[in-house]
Design a protein around this motif. Structure first.
Motif, PDB file in Angstrom:
ATOM      1  N   SER A 105       0.817  -1.214   0.000  1.00  0.00           N
ATOM      2  CA  SER A 105       0.000   0.000   0.000  1.00  0.00           C
ATOM      3  C   SER A 105       0.854   1.269   0.000  1.00  0.00           C
ATOM      4  O   SER A 105       0.475   2.279  -0.593  1.00  0.00           O
ATOM      5  CB  SER A 105      -0.944   0.004   1.207  1.00  0.00           C
ATOM      6  OG  SER A 105      -0.222  -0.065   2.409  1.00  0.00           O
ATOM      7  N   THR A 106       2.022   1.211   0.641  1.00  0.00           N
ATOM      8  CA  THR A 106       2.898   2.393   0.661  1.00  0.00           C
ATOM      9  C   THR A 106       3.429   2.693  -0.731  1.00  0.00           C
ATOM     10  O   THR A 106       3.410   3.847  -1.188  1.00  0.00           O
ATOM     11  CB  THR A 106       4.073   2.182   1.629  1.00  0.00           C
ATOM     12  OG1 THR A 106       3.559   1.933   2.946  1.00  0.00           O
ATOM     13  CG2 THR A 106       4.970   3.406   1.660  1.00  0.00           C
ATOM     14  N   ASN A 131       0.645   9.481  -5.876  1.00  0.00           N
ATOM     15  CA  ASN A 131       1.020  10.868  -5.619  1.00  0.00           C
ATOM     16  C   ASN A 131       2.066  11.407  -6.593  1.00  0.00           C
ATOM     17  O   ASN A 131       2.287  12.617  -6.660  1.00  0.00           O
ATOM     18  CB  ASN A 131       1.524  11.016  -4.181  1.00  0.00           C
ATOM     19  CG  ASN A 131       0.394  10.977  -3.167  1.00  0.00           C
ATOM     20  OD1 ASN A 131      -0.678  11.515  -3.427  1.00  0.00           O
ATOM     21  ND2 ASN A 131       0.610  10.326  -2.040  1.00  0.00           N
ATOM     22  N   THR A 136       0.577   4.066  -2.860  1.00  0.00           N
ATOM     23  CA  THR A 136       0.270   5.453  -2.510  1.00  0.00           C
ATOM     24  C   THR A 136       1.294   6.403  -3.127  1.00  0.00           C
ATOM     25  O   THR A 136       0.936   7.454  -3.678  1.00  0.00           O
ATOM     26  CB  THR A 136       0.238   5.637  -0.981  1.00  0.00           C
ATOM     27  OG1 THR A 136      -0.711   4.744  -0.413  1.00  0.00           O
ATOM     28  CG2 THR A 136      -0.142   7.063  -0.611  1.00  0.00           C
ATOM     29  N   THR A 161      -4.342   9.908   0.080  1.00  0.00           N
ATOM     30  CA  THR A 161      -4.182   8.826   1.048  1.00  0.00           C
ATOM     31  C   THR A 161      -4.877   7.581   0.520  1.00  0.00           C
ATOM     32  O   THR A 161      -5.796   7.656  -0.296  1.00  0.00           O
ATOM     33  CB  THR A 161      -4.782   9.216   2.411  1.00  0.00           C
ATOM     34  OG1 THR A 161      -6.174   9.540   2.248  1.00  0.00           O
ATOM     35  CG2 THR A 161      -4.059  10.410   2.997  1.00  0.00           C
ATOM     36  N   LEU A 162      -4.427   6.428   0.978  1.00  0.00           N
ATOM     37  CA  LEU A 162      -4.999   5.154   0.561  1.00  0.00           C
ATOM     38  C   LEU A 162      -5.508   4.441   1.803  1.00  0.00           C
ATOM     39  O   LEU A 162      -4.722   3.968   2.621  1.00  0.00           O
ATOM     40  CB  LEU A 162      -3.945   4.312  -0.161  1.00  0.00           C
ATOM     41  CG  LEU A 162      -4.407   2.967  -0.701  1.00  0.00           C
ATOM     42  CD1 LEU A 162      -5.376   3.155  -1.859  1.00  0.00           C
ATOM     43  CD2 LEU A 162      -3.212   2.129  -1.154  1.00  0.00           C
TER      44      LEU A 162
END
Length: 438
Positions: A46-47, A54, A50, A89-90
């Motif tokens: 997920s990081t 962005n 994200t 944000t996720l």
């Protein structure tokens, strides 16, 4: 990539949706929010995802889009502003539900300062992940959402095509032939929507809660369904078969409530782009077919198919979809309050008896996302309230998938269970009374 600090015209369909959004009495509902669910093999980081969002230029551009007007009485436009750095944000959700409750009941507002879209990451108990792309229907249709998701993996798309706002957009330009089409389309709609119409929704409520059911069929079942449709006289694709089946079961639902069913009336969206088009992403590029479904046409599903096909051919012959698109483009030049007055009918509970849409099959060429194999895909359309009941077809790998979106204040759980069971029986041919309705 389109430029920042630019404006882009709303389509006629966009302005129709904007009028409904501005004047809908049910505030805060999720009826105009759509979702594209990609089920991925394995666990996504997920990081990393994200950070990708962005830093991606197409995401940055779409996040900068907001509603605006170039002048006091000018047309509404999309404004793309320069932004220095995104901070999307996720949200991560742990769930085995296809679309968790907190996502499907979370509205996205076109008037808020936040972007008109949102990503969610769902971790499944089997170790796989899902990415859910949610967006407000005003900014794009389902085909546009597919284009956008593909752009994240490097596929080439055309973001805006001819949407660029110019001075000519503020001046109606229509020749006699086009005006004739507009008049013909308006007359057709007025005639088909006259008289008594039945609606699935009851009295309108200020607060409603959305739910859904998903019916999935394997390849063999899907092939058998297609063969059944052919035997019932389907000639131009399966949409008339599905719609006839759904209408027959909604007929039964209302009859079980003790309601005398006379007619259904509903618009069915039609993608106005050329087949295989790479754009536009921005806006709703749709026209509509309009169907009046008489109760006597649905004593047998095959009679419903015949009626729908005849209506389809009549509208295509008269070029009604093109005329309606021209009509929508003319109407977008009037204030939204007047627009809403013209399209609404205070005597009716809804603009449609119920809703139906059929998405194109998820492309075989779109088989991976962010390095993960796509093992499932579903497109959840908007479920406008009222009427608050939407049937949607979203095939994946030659397998039929049906979504039924509803509000619990419109259709009860017992009614929905019966509806799902009867639809499956009809489609699979398990009912001895598949073609009979008393």
């Amino acid at each position: 990539m389109p430029q920042s600090n630019s404006t882009y015209s709303l389509t006629g369909t966009d302005c129709f949706l904007l009028a409904l959004e501005k004047h809908n009495i049910s505030k805060g509902i999720s009826g105009n929010t759509c979702h594209y669910v990609l089920d991925l093999k394995g666990k996504i980081n997920s990081t990393d995802f994200t950070n990708k969002l962005n830093q991606h230029p197409s995401v940055q551009w779409l996040a900068s889009i907001s509603l605006g007007k170039k002048e006091l009485l000018g047309l509404p436009v999309w404004e793309a502003q320069s932004i220095s750095q995104l901070n999307l944000t996720l949200d991560t959700i742990y769930s085995d539900e296809i679309l968790p409750f907190e996502i499907i009941n979370r509205p996205i507002s076109p008037f808020a300062k936040e972007p008109l879209f949102k990503f969610h990451h769902i971790e499944r108990s089997n170790g796989n992940s899902s990415i859910v792309f949610s967006w407000h229907h005003l900014i794009m249709d389902g085909y546009g959402a597919l284009l956008f998701l593909r752009s994240l993996d490097g596929h080439e798309i055309n973001f805006t095509n001819r949407n660029r706002n110019t001075k000519a957009d503020n001046k109606p330009q229509i020749d006699k032939a086009s005006l004739k089409k507009v008049i013909k389309a308006k007359y057709f709609i007025d005639q088909t929507s006259k008289g008594p119409i039945n609606f699935v929704n009851k009295e309108r409520q200020a607060n409603v809660h959305q739910k859904y059911k998903v019916l999935k069929f394997n390849q063999t079942e899907t092939q058998n369904i297609a063969e059944t449709a052919k035997q019932m006289g389907v000639k131009f694709g399966l949409s008339t078969f599905y719609l006839s089946t759904f209408a027959s079961n909604v007929f039964d639902l209302l009859a079980n409530r003790g309601i005398k069913v006379e007619n259904f009336w509903l618009p069915v969206p039609k993608n106005a782009r050329r087949k295989g088009a790479k754009g536009p992403l921005l806006g709703n590029h749709l026209s509509f077919l309009f169907y009046r479904l008489k109760a006597e046409d649905f004593t047998e599903i095959k009679n419903g198919i015949k009626s729908l096909q005849e209506q389809m051919m009549q509208q295509m012959k008269k070029d009604i979809p093109a005329g309606y698109q021209l009509l929508m483009n003319l109407l977008k030049r009037i204030p939204s309050s007047l627009y809403y007055y013209l399209i609404s009918d205070k005597k009716r509970k809804s603009l449609s008896s119920f809703l139906f849409t059929m998405a194109a099959e998820h492309p075989e060429s779109f088989s991976s996302f962010c390095g993960h194999e796509i093992i499932g895909a579903l497109t959840f359309p908007p479920n406008t309230y009222p009427p608050g009941l939407t049937f949607a077809i979203s095939p994946f790998k030659k397998q039929l998938q049906i979504m039924i979106l509803y509000y619990e204040e419109v259709v009860s759980e017992n009614e929905m269970d019966t509806l799902c069971n009867e639809i499956q029986k009809d489609l699979l041919g398990l009912s001895t009374a598949i073609n009979e309705r008393n």
